[in-house]
Design an enzyme around this catalytic site. Sequence first.
Site, PDB file in Angstrom:
ATOM      1  N   GLU A 274       0.817  -1.212   0.000  1.00 57.05           N
ATOM      2  CA  GLU A 274       0.000   0.000   0.000  1.00 57.05           C
ATOM      3  C   GLU A 274       0.853   1.266   0.000  1.00 57.05           C
ATOM      4  O   GLU A 274       0.907   2.000   0.974  1.00 57.05           O
ATOM      5  CB  GLU A 274      -0.962  -0.015   1.192  1.00 57.05           C
ATOM      6  CG  GLU A 274      -0.372  -0.596   2.447  1.00 57.05           C
ATOM      7  CD  GLU A 274      -1.334  -0.652   3.616  1.00 57.05           C
ATOM      8  OE1 GLU A 274      -1.092   0.041   4.607  1.00 57.05           O
ATOM      9  OE2 GLU A 274      -2.317  -1.396   3.531  1.00 57.05           O
ATOM     10  N   PRO A 275       1.528   1.512  -1.126  1.00 59.21           N
ATOM     11  CA  PRO A 275       2.395   2.685  -1.219  1.00 59.21           C
ATOM     12  C   PRO A 275       1.613   3.966  -1.483  1.00 59.21           C
ATOM     13  O   PRO A 275       0.652   3.965  -2.256  1.00 59.21           O
ATOM     14  CB  PRO A 275       3.256   2.365  -2.446  1.00 59.21           C
ATOM     15  CG  PRO A 275       2.349   1.527  -3.308  1.00 59.21           C
ATOM     16  CD  PRO A 275       1.509   0.718  -2.367  1.00 59.21           C
ATOM     17  N   CYS A 354       2.344  34.101   9.194  1.00 59.77           N
ATOM     18  CA  CYS A 354       2.880  34.776  10.376  1.00 59.77           C
ATOM     19  C   CYS A 354       3.322  33.777  11.436  1.00 59.77           C
ATOM     20  O   CYS A 354       2.650  33.596  12.459  1.00 59.77           O
ATOM     21  CB  CYS A 354       1.840  35.729  10.951  1.00 59.77           C
ATOM     22  SG  CYS A 354       1.767  37.221   9.996  1.00 59.77           S
ATOM     23  N   GLU A 355       4.419  33.099  11.171  1.00 64.02           N
ATOM     24  CA  GLU A 355       5.004  32.140  12.106  1.00 64.02           C
ATOM     25  C   GLU A 355       6.484  32.075  11.764  1.00 64.02           C
ATOM     26  O   GLU A 355       6.833  31.967  10.577  1.00 64.02           O
ATOM     27  CB  GLU A 355       4.442  30.719  11.861  1.00 64.02           C
ATOM     28  CG  GLU A 355       2.986  30.562  12.101  1.00 64.02           C
ATOM     29  CD  GLU A 355       2.660  29.825  13.387  1.00 64.02           C
ATOM     30  OE1 GLU A 355       3.584  29.398  14.099  1.00 64.02           O
ATOM     31  OE2 GLU A 355       1.450  29.683  13.664  1.00 64.02           O
TER      32      GLU A 355
HETATM   33  C1  LIG Z   1       0.250   6.417   5.215  1.00 72.35           C
HETATM   34  C2  LIG Z   1       0.004   4.984   5.052  1.00 72.35           C
HETATM   35  C3  LIG Z   1       0.482   4.315   3.918  1.00 72.35           C
HETATM   36  C4  LIG Z   1       1.306   4.971   2.852  1.00 72.35           C
HETATM   37  O1  LIG Z   1       2.569   5.355   3.314  1.00 72.35           O
HETATM   38  P1  LIG Z   1       3.675   5.873   2.274  1.00 72.35           P
HETATM   39  O2  LIG Z   1       4.851   6.131   3.137  1.00 72.35           O
HETATM   40  O3  LIG Z   1       3.147   7.098   1.662  1.00 72.35           O
HETATM   41  O4  LIG Z   1       3.903   4.795   1.298  1.00 72.35           O
HETATM   42  C5  LIG Z   1       0.175   2.984   3.777  1.00 72.35           C
HETATM   43  N1  LIG Z   1      -0.565   2.329   4.706  1.00 72.35           N
HETATM   44  C6  LIG Z   1      -1.034   2.929   5.815  1.00 72.35           C
HETATM   45  C7  LIG Z   1      -1.832   2.163   6.782  1.00 72.35           C
HETATM   46  C8  LIG Z   1      -0.758   4.277   6.022  1.00 72.35           C
HETATM   47  O5  LIG Z   1      -1.214   4.868   7.124  1.00 72.35           O
END
Ligand SMILES: *Cc1c(COP(=O)(O)O)cnc(C)c1O
Length: 429
Positions: A274-275, A354-355
């Site tokens: 899950e990228p 403004c920070e």
């Molecule tokens: C954020 C997240 C991802 C993706 O992470 P990347 O570093 O963008 O690849 C995948 N799985 C879960 C559960 C996440 O919270």
Amino acid sequence: MRSVYTKVTDSMNFFEGNDPVELAKTYGTPLYVCNERILRSRCRDLKHLVTYPNFVVDYSAKANSNLAFLQIVRSEGLEVDAMSPGEIYVEKMAGFAPKEIFYICNNVSEEEMQYAIDEDVIVSVDSVSQLEMFGRLAPGHDVAVRFNPGVGAGHHEKVVTAGKKTKFGVDPEFIPQVKEILKKYDLHLIGINQHIGSLFMTGDAFVKSIDSLLEIAAQFPDLDFIDMGGGFGIPYKKEDGEAPLDLKNLGEALDKKLFEFAEKYGKMIKFRIEPGRYISAESNVLLGQVHSIKHNHDKKFVGCDIGFQVLIRPAMYDSYHGIEIYRPDETKQADETAETAALAELVTVVGNICESGDILAKDRLLPPIKEGDILGVLDAGAYGFTMSSNYNNRLRPAEILIRENGDVVLTRRREKLEDLVKDLIPLDL
Ligand SMILES: *Cc1c(COP(=O)(O)O)cnc(C)c1O
């Protein structure tokens, strides 16, 4: 446009023949610019990561959830993750079928869980108590459980999402309780998942973390899938020649594990990754304009319109983004010669919020920048727009897409002042 410092975008023909100065003029700044060709090629890199046949890439939409972007990801044959009802909503709008959406939730209310159940997406729960909640709401249903294998990785403490100190996942110690609840509500555990953290540049920790996940999987004989998580990094220091993630090596190491496990498990179980960042980061350059340059005591500040409400990664994670410089032809520069342009100087690039923490690039060596220059912030496609806000009541930027034939289309309108107040309810004084 006069090329001042354009090495990285030139090397990948990022603008496909378009002039970034003209794009900034036409659409205004700040402006997220997405390149379709690069996005598609990143999708394909990961689709072909392994030779193992039952392999699915779920794009993690929290990195970039622009509708047109999601439509392209879908057309490449990827599926998606969702972290909220809002992400489920836009993913359905992009054409993803419910079973192509993997909802990975964390500490959600019953209403939110019910929303996901009604939308018929695949749900992964993050704790024993949320599994119990799911069971109460949807007895007899399919469900997945996120485990915390006890190993974490990431570029910053804030993005390490597994290991002994984080809030995520179920500790494998609680597997007996998980089994009990599955039985109590007649739930079918269809998958297990993990996500150890974000932005690894060598695959070692990722491959190592798979071992613990597979050990957990072996305790559940009837799974449909095992989701190994995201976190695939990209080289943010491209100007310095930082190398990309070695996908070939990672793919080979993974392949070995996947085939071995399938053999032991007795079926070609589905593996998912899950990228988010890997798919999206490099597809976007964020354009902004320089409005003021000044010396404050010992420092030279370049002030532009990219505050942390537009791109928060540098302020939040101390992240590095490469910066390019594009110059309008008409910019007055009496003192400029070829030699002075070649001289780099140390500057701090800041936004308009403004920070004092509103810093895009601290003590950066860049060719001399002039007022009116357009800056290009590289690798801005992940956690850029999605983490933007209306802080200081500023408008969120527009997004455009450069199609593969070089055509440019608007994919998100810049907000208007009316958008900022549309939900406000005045008192009747
Ligand atoms: C954020 C997240 C991802 C993706 O992470 P990347 O570093 O963008 O690849 C995948 N799985 C879960 C559960 C996440 O919270």
